[in-house]
Design a protein around this motif. Sequence first.
Motif, PDB file in Angstrom:
ATOM      1  N   SER A   1       0.812  -1.224   0.000  1.00  0.00           N
ATOM      2  CA  SER A   1       0.000   0.000   0.000  1.00  0.00           C
ATOM      3  C   SER A   1       0.842   1.269   0.000  1.00  0.00           C
ATOM      4  CB  SER A   1      -0.918   0.011   1.234  1.00  0.00           C
ATOM      5  OG  SER A   1      -0.156  -0.072   2.430  1.00  0.00           O
ATOM      6  N   ASP A   2       2.149   1.130  -0.219  1.00  0.00           N
ATOM      7  CA  ASP A   2       3.052   2.282  -0.186  1.00  0.00           C
ATOM      8  C   ASP A   2       3.282   2.783  -1.613  1.00  0.00           C
ATOM      9  OD1 ASP A   2       4.882   4.216   0.341  1.00  0.00           O
ATOM     10  OD2 ASP A   2       6.445   2.865   1.095  1.00  0.00           O
ATOM     11  N   GLY A   3       2.788   3.974  -1.890  1.00  0.00           N
ATOM     12  CA  GLY A   3       2.955   4.560  -3.219  1.00  0.00           C
ATOM     13  C   GLY A   3       3.946   5.707  -3.246  1.00  0.00           C
ATOM     14  N   SER A   4       4.752   5.861  -2.177  1.00  0.00           N
ATOM     15  CA  SER A   4       5.654   7.006  -2.090  1.00  0.00           C
ATOM     16  C   SER A   4       6.728   6.969  -3.175  1.00  0.00           C
ATOM     17  CB  SER A   4       6.315   7.043  -0.708  1.00  0.00           C
ATOM     18  OG  SER A   4       7.018   5.841  -0.445  1.00  0.00           O
ATOM     19  N   ALA A   5       7.202   5.767  -3.518  1.00  0.00           N
ATOM     20  CA  ALA A   5       8.244   5.676  -4.550  1.00  0.00           C
ATOM     21  C   ALA A   5       7.725   6.172  -5.897  1.00  0.00           C
ATOM     22  CB  ALA A   5       8.742   4.235  -4.664  1.00  0.00           C
ATOM     23  N   LEU A   6       6.499   5.797  -6.252  1.00  0.00           N
ATOM     24  CA  LEU A   6       5.919   6.260  -7.517  1.00  0.00           C
ATOM     25  C   LEU A   6       5.524   7.727  -7.451  1.00  0.00           C
ATOM     26  CD1 LEU A   6       3.778   3.248  -8.760  1.00  0.00           C
ATOM     27  CD2 LEU A   6       5.986   4.055  -9.582  1.00  0.00           C
ATOM     28  N   ASP A   7       5.161   8.206  -6.270  1.00  0.00           N
ATOM     29  CA  ASP A   7       4.866   9.635  -6.133  1.00  0.00           C
ATOM     30  C   ASP A   7       6.114  10.460  -6.434  1.00  0.00           C
ATOM     31  OD1 ASP A   7       2.229   9.232  -5.497  1.00  0.00           O
ATOM     32  OD2 ASP A   7       2.552   9.289  -3.323  1.00  0.00           O
ATOM     33  N   GLU A   8       7.277   9.992  -5.980  1.00  0.00           N
ATOM     34  CA  GLU A   8       8.521  10.704  -6.275  1.00  0.00           C
ATOM     35  C   GLU A   8       8.813  10.679  -7.775  1.00  0.00           C
ATOM     36  OE1 GLU A   8      11.587   8.982  -3.953  1.00  0.00           O
ATOM     37  OE2 GLU A   8      10.733   9.603  -2.019  1.00  0.00           O
ATOM     38  N   ARG A   9       8.540   9.548  -8.404  1.00  0.00           N
ATOM     39  CA  ARG A   9       8.722   9.468  -9.852  1.00  0.00           C
ATOM     40  C   ARG A   9       7.772  10.421 -10.579  1.00  0.00           C
ATOM     41  NH1 ARG A   9      10.920   4.522 -11.643  1.00  0.00           N
ATOM     42  NH2 ARG A   9      12.746   4.083 -10.329  1.00  0.00           N
TER      43      ARG A   9
END
Length: 212
Positions: free
Chosen positions: A117-125
């Motif tokens: 449920s962690d979307g932080s990596a894609l948010d940075e992208r």
Amino acid sequence: MEYVTAVPHLRSEAPASARSGRRSLAVALLFGALGAAVALLATRQRWAEGTAAVAGGAFPLTAKGSDVTGVPAALAIVGLAALVAVFAVRRAGRLLVAGLLALSGAGIAVAALAAVSDGSALDERAAEVSGDSSATVHALTNTGWPYVAAAGGLLILLAGLLALRYGRLWPAMSGRYERGTARPRRTARPADPERPEEIWKALDRGEDPTGA
């Protein structure tokens, strides 16, 4: 009058314990090595997918497991080290290392499942490709690789539990590498009667110069 002795029971229990130790050792090694390999492989695969709004269109984004979280890979290496260290220690030390092995597996499973449920990596992208620091990923989906990593962690956890339960039956490093190993004493060579200096040295040591 008949007598009852426990000796036969002790003899039958010893081979059974040895067989249990060998089986549990083989299974723990298989589970630990396989679990670490699976976890490391899974972290190199694609875990998450999504899109970012760029110039009025949808730009596809992906993130590998190592981009989402570095915990599973790090704990997999720790688990491998603990699996090897189990054979270098005994008694309380073996219990501590076995506990570390089990905790490593549990940590991999928890971290992998939490990353779903962690979307932080894609948010940075998304922020990078769009040039907008407040941009977020849309249509976030996950592949099955986080669950594969969690399965690898469970295998390491099982290896640790086996080490905790049966580790006392497993072999340790050879005794020749341990401190306090007694070395065989050399037998003194009888003194040569043709050499008086050797006879006097043997007498000084309290030995019989004749070697009798």
